[in-house]
Scaffold this motif. Structure first.
Motif, PDB file in Angstrom:
ATOM      1  N   VAL A 154     -28.663 -27.940  22.974  1.00 49.94           N
ATOM      2  CA  VAL A 154     -28.113 -26.610  23.250  1.00 49.94           C
ATOM      3  C   VAL A 154     -29.218 -25.580  23.438  1.00 49.94           C
ATOM      4  O   VAL A 154     -29.081 -24.657  24.258  1.00 49.94           O
ATOM      5  N   GLN A 155     -30.324 -25.703  22.726  1.00 47.89           N
ATOM      6  CA  GLN A 155     -31.390 -24.716  22.866  1.00 47.89           C
ATOM      7  C   GLN A 155     -32.272 -24.984  24.080  1.00 47.89           C
ATOM      8  O   GLN A 155     -33.084 -24.143  24.447  1.00 47.89           O
ATOM      9  N   ILE A 156     -32.109 -26.169  24.681  1.00 51.25           N
ATOM     10  CA  ILE A 156     -32.887 -26.510  25.879  1.00 51.25           C
ATOM     11  C   ILE A 156     -32.028 -26.327  27.123  1.00 51.25           C
ATOM     12  O   ILE A 156     -32.413 -25.641  28.066  1.00 51.25           O
ATOM     13  N   ASN A 157     -30.849 -26.959  27.122  1.00 56.70           N
ATOM     14  CA  ASN A 157     -29.977 -26.880  28.296  1.00 56.70           C
ATOM     15  C   ASN A 157     -29.428 -25.476  28.531  1.00 56.70           C
ATOM     16  O   ASN A 157     -29.371 -25.004  29.659  1.00 56.70           O
ATOM     17  N   ARG A 158     -28.970 -24.826  27.432  1.00 59.17           N
ATOM     18  CA  ARG A 158     -28.300 -23.528  27.560  1.00 59.17           C
ATOM     19  C   ARG A 158     -27.296 -23.580  28.715  1.00 59.17           C
ATOM     20  O   ARG A 158     -27.291 -22.729  29.606  1.00 59.17           O
ATOM     21  N   ARG A 159     -26.429 -24.584  28.676  1.00 56.24           N
ATOM     22  CA  ARG A 159     -25.544 -24.852  29.807  1.00 56.24           C
ATOM     23  C   ARG A 159     -24.593 -23.702  30.082  1.00 56.24           C
ATOM     24  O   ARG A 159     -24.461 -23.228  31.206  1.00 56.24           O
ATOM     25  N   PHE A 160     -23.891 -23.253  29.032  1.00 49.55           N
ATOM     26  CA  PHE A 160     -22.946 -22.149  29.190  1.00 49.55           C
ATOM     27  C   PHE A 160     -23.570 -20.891  28.586  1.00 49.55           C
ATOM     28  O   PHE A 160     -23.922 -20.874  27.405  1.00 49.55           O
ATOM     29  N   LEU A 161     -23.701 -19.825  29.370  1.00 51.68           N
ATOM     30  CA  LEU A 161     -24.284 -18.569  28.904  1.00 51.68           C
ATOM     31  C   LEU A 161     -23.227 -17.470  28.956  1.00 51.68           C
ATOM     32  O   LEU A 161     -22.591 -17.252  30.001  1.00 51.68           O
ATOM     33  N   LEU A 162     -23.055 -16.780  27.839  1.00 54.48           N
ATOM     34  CA  LEU A 162     -22.074 -15.700  27.749  1.00 54.48           C
ATOM     35  C   LEU A 162     -22.744 -14.479  27.138  1.00 54.48           C
ATOM     36  O   LEU A 162     -23.285 -14.548  26.030  1.00 54.48           O
ATOM     37  N   ALA A 163     -22.741 -13.354  27.853  1.00 55.01           N
ATOM     38  CA  ALA A 163     -23.268 -12.100  27.307  1.00 55.01           C
ATOM     39  C   ALA A 163     -22.153 -11.406  26.538  1.00 55.01           C
ATOM     40  O   ALA A 163     -21.029 -11.270  27.040  1.00 55.01           O
TER      41      ALA A 163
END
Length: 662
Positions: free
Chosen positions: A232-241
């Protein structure tokens, strides 16, 4: 390999496909391509029998387009350059176009500039479908998906020698920002040869898109989700602000798909209205403060949550926004904290300790630093001093365990002339008085004799010191930082340490974790290695095998042992790098059993069935490969023959013909 289809055959295929879909199909049998061919004829009025030469926008228009895309270009530059380094050896150029198909960035071989300009693979070229016909960029803009347009997939016969692959880049609200494209003049005929191209362009486009998202919403908390905790800390597949109250502000492409999958409606592509302001609680079965508190409640900064609708597990980490001052402006970094910040990287225990130290550095209270021997207690004391308002005053360090008991009183408190036999004729200023205005560091305070504990207590209570033989005390202004690896409460219980002195010293305590428990061992190894390298004015490199051994070692002597091990390695290494064989033997002993010991070694006569270190294993294998030819093994390992002999002796490696008979 040049394409084998003629321009006449290409034109006939297009006309047949458009006139009667059953009668003809694009060479790729791709419905995206056939749809584009129909648009070219029906909507744009293009004629496949009239090849369309490249069109370039005027210089002023190009500059205007580049200015409009400036924010993206700044973010995309590194990704475009990285992509070009990957594909340039294969004969590709890289184009980044704006949302209308104008090439605003280009990378290609300078020697081929004329060919680039002739085919339109150059800065300022217009690759919109309405002008260039079916092509990777223009058709990607229309279809909003990555695709390859290979040879005769192109509408214009002018382009049938090209293979082009493009992927879209979207803004945080789903609007098309740009298109990333790689193209080549020469490639194999088979369309499958471009599978790699499609994957690498997709990956780079996503990387650019997500980097733009992170820059655009850098003042917000960014929630990163993935189905894997490890990635999760590498892919960061889904990003939500998200806002501080949990309201959703924006999402990357994958994030928007996730929201739709969980039936949280968003604007359709191209709609002008802003992002639908859902709350993060509508997606995840958690309160907003649980999500925003991830960095402070999990050692690895990752937490698992169920989605509210489908009960799927997603792992989450959070990128926190910059801290803001009370005025609402970003807080300025306090450079005076640098000595403290240099003590650790991302170890959770050290973060807590350093946060407390930063708050205490200017407070008029004494501090007790607790930790095992070698954990860096004196470094902590020096960092406290150097980051405080006392930094321009003396820092005086005293090791209470190393000073002879017969001298400790005179060394600490000083004496007047003629105070005792052997005293200096002019007397001596004690270490406590020397620390006036600054910091007095008392290391191993638990080993201070009881009678001196009484006198030290008086100094701390009255802020004055009475030298031996003096009739009047001397006023001192000092802050005391004491350190110990012992349990002072146990010493109090057994009568070996004064309880009142303990409370004088322990105005606040800072605990240092042992090196074996720290998550930032790699940072400490590199920092200490660079420090020692700097002292030696050398440019020696720490190779990966040595770093791996250092990370695996439990370090019973903590940072002090690490410091000594690195000094040893730098002093004894050959050449310009430290390898695993250069480390002290205790740092690598027993880390790796030789394969022959567990799988059965056919050369058992040449190899004792015992545990071997990595350097022993490496050297032994090289010698066996070269049939015990020392010169050949030395050449393979990049070492001298004397070094090989020396290491064989140290590691106990004996050639078969020199081993004693049973």
């Amino acid at each position: 390999m040049p394409t084998t289809i003629s321009q006449r055959e290409h034109i006939d295929t297009i006309l047949q496909t458009v006139a009667s879909p059953e009668a003809g199909q694009p060479p790729s049998d791709n419905t995206i391509i056939s749809r584009s061919w129909r648009r070219c004829i029906d909507r744009y009025g293009l004629d496949p029998a009239r090849p369309t030469p490249p069109r370039y926008v005027p210089g002023a228009t190009l500059r205007e387009r580049q200015d409009q895309a400036d924010d993206l270009l700044q973010v995309a530059r590194a990704g475009v350059e990285q992509l070009y380094r990957q594909v340039a050896p294969l004969g590709y150029v890289v184009l980044l176009t704006d949302a209308r198909g104008i090439a605003v960035q280009f990378l290609g071989a300078k020697a081929d500039q004329r060919e680039h300009q002739r085919t339109g693979l150059y800065l300022g070229a217009d690759w919109s479908e309405a002008h260039a016909g079916t092509c990777a960029v223009g058709t990607c803009i229309h279809e909003r998906s990555a695709l390859t347009c290979h040879h005769s997939d192109h509408f214009s016969a002018h382009h049938i020698q090209l293979t082009c692959t493009a992927a879209p880049i979207f803004d945080p609200h789903g609007q098309l920002l740009a298109v990333l494209d790689i193209s080549a003049y020469r490639s194999p005929t088979a369309r499958d040869s471009q599978t790699f191209a499609l994957q690498v362009v997709r990956f780079t486009a996503k990387m650019i898109e997500d980097a733009y998202f992170l820059q655009r919403y850098g003042d917000h908390a960014i929630l990163c989700l993935d189905r894997s905790r490890e990635f999760v800390q590498i892919n960061r597949r889904f990003l939500l602000a998200i806002e501080p109250d949990g309201r959703l502000v924006a999402a990357n492409t994958a994030g928007r798909k996730l929201l739709r999958h969980h039936q949280l409606p968003l604007p359709e592509a191209g709609e002008p209205r802003p992002f639908q302001a859902w709350n993060i609680q509508d997606l995840l079965d958690a309160q907003a403060d649980e999500i925003l508190g991830i960095p402070h409640h999990s050692d690895d900064r990752v937490r698992a949550f169920h989605t509210r609708r489908h009960r799927e597990i997603h792992f989450a980490t959070l990128i926190e926004p910059p801290r803001r001052s009370a005025s609402g402006q970003p807080s300025q970094h306090d450079s005076s904290l640098a000595p403290l910040e240099a003590l650790a990287d991302d170890d959770p225990s050290m973060r807590d300790t350093l946060t407390r130290a930063a708050r205490l550095r200017n407070e008029p209270i004494n501090i007790l630093v607790i930790g095992e021997t070698g954990t860096g207690k004196e470094r902590m004391a020096r960092a406290l001093h150097e980051s405080s308002r006392r930094h321009d005053k003396p820092f005086v360090a005293i090791n209470c365990a190393a000073m002879p008991e017969s001298l400790i009183e005179s060394e600490l408190f000083g004496y007047e002339p003629g105070s005792f036999t052997g005293a200096r004729s002019k007397g001596m200023k004690g270490l406590i008085a020397q620390a006036d205005g600054g910091t007095l560091f008392l290391d191993e305070i638990g080993d201070m004799p009881l009678q001196l504990q009484t006198r030290l207590l008086r100094v701390l209570a009255e802020q004055e010191v009475l030298p031996i033989g003096a009739s009047r005390p001397i006023k001192v202004d000092l802050r005391v930082v004491a350190a110990t690896h012992r349990d002072l409460r146990e010493l109090i219980h057994t009568g070996r340490f004064r309880e009142d002195l303990f409370y004088r010293l322990n105005g606040a305590s800072l605990r240092l974790p042992p090196l074996r428990e720290r998550a930032d061992k790699g940072y400490l190894i590199r920092r200490l290695f660079d420090e020692i390298n700097g002292e030696r004015d050398s440019r020696v490199r720490l190779r990966g095998d040595a770093m791996s051994a250092l990370l695996a070692y439990p370090w019973p002597g903590n940072i002090r042992e690490l410091h000594n091990a690195l000094r040893f390695a730098l002093a004894t290494c050959d050449g310009d790098e430290v390898v695993v064989d250069d480390l002290p033997e205790e740092c690598t002993h027993g880390q790796l059993a030789h394969p022959g010991a567990s799988r059965g070694c056919s050369d058992s006569s040449a190899h004792p069935a015992t545990a071997h270190t990595p350097q022993q294993d490496l050297l032994y294998r090289a010698l066996v490969r070269h049939q015990w030819n020392i010169s050949a093994a030395a050449r393979e390992l990049g070492l001298s023959r004397p070094t090989i002999y020396r290491r064989m002796k140290r590691l106990g490696i004996v050639p078969p013909n020199q081993q004693p008979a049973d």
